[in-house]
Design an enzyme around this catalytic site. Sequence first.
Site, short mmCIF file in Angstrom:
data_model
loop_
_atom_site.label_atom_id
_atom_site.label_comp_id
_atom_site.label_asym_id
_atom_site.label_seq_id
_atom_site.Cartn_x
_atom_site.Cartn_y
_atom_site.Cartn_z
N ILE A 60 38.31 32.12 30.44
CA ILE A 60 38.87 31.50 31.81
C ILE A 60 37.65 30.80 32.63
O ILE A 60 36.94 31.48 32.77
CB ILE A 60 39.74 32.48 32.76
N SER A 61 38.09 29.56 32.80
CA SER A 61 37.25 28.72 33.29
C SER A 61 36.74 29.25 34.93
O SER A 61 37.36 29.91 35.56
CB SER A 61 37.53 27.44 33.56
N GLN A 62 35.43 28.68 35.18
CA GLN A 62 34.93 28.93 36.52
C GLN A 62 35.89 28.48 37.66
O GLN A 62 36.32 27.21 37.51
CB GLN A 62 33.48 28.08 36.85
#
Length: 218
Positions: A60-62
């Site tokens: 899950i991206s930043q």
Amino acid sequence: MKFEDQRKLMIQQQIERRGIVDPRVLEAFYKVERHLFVDEDARHLAYNDSPLGIGSGQTISQPYIVALMMELADVQPDHKVLEIGTGSGYQTALLAEIAKEVYTVERIHVLIERAKILLQELGYENIFYKSGDGTRGWEGSFPVCKEFDRIIVSAAAPEVPASLIEQLAIGGKLVIPAGQRSFQELILVERKENGYEETRHGGCTFVPLIGEEGWHEY
Ligand code: SAM
């Protein structure tokens, strides 16, 4: 600290402080509970300033990079948005808070199945799901949609896939990390009446976009 308070701090310190101002984006970040999109044993890290593992070797991206992509895309309430790389479904939920409809594609079947169950439990009714290679966009999928107002790709491509460009409506915007396999630039492609305009918005590192018009398998 309560998750709600952690979420407020994340928005203030990681997102607003770095210059994200779109009120729709900020409101969506307040609404969507990021900790629900990570494994239970990682929930205490959900509001950290970093990507997190979600299984199957994916992330899950930043939060900030998700917010930056959304601000660049400038999603409006009447838009149909194509998202490539459902992952945990977190960004799908953020987009579904703003857009009319979200069409999301993920190549790893278990991830999209898990995201779909969660997003349906959370009550989202404006999301359509496809398991498969998103480098070809929504081609051949149901419900039929041939053009999108916005396209957001959250995996790194060697170059912008031609099929995605073709599925962008006139006036549409596409946001994609593209470049080398280990480091990319965030690219915004805008489709004008008489062609395409490309601008670059800084360096980033995403997992690879794997498929026919992306990278080949690991
Ligand atoms: N936005 C997601 C979130 O909020 O959790 C994170 C996405 S993760 C950084 C990138 C995702 O793109 C991975 O789940 C990966 O399996 C997926 N992906 C890679 N290549 C793909 C392709 N050709 N089509 C669809 N999804 C792809």
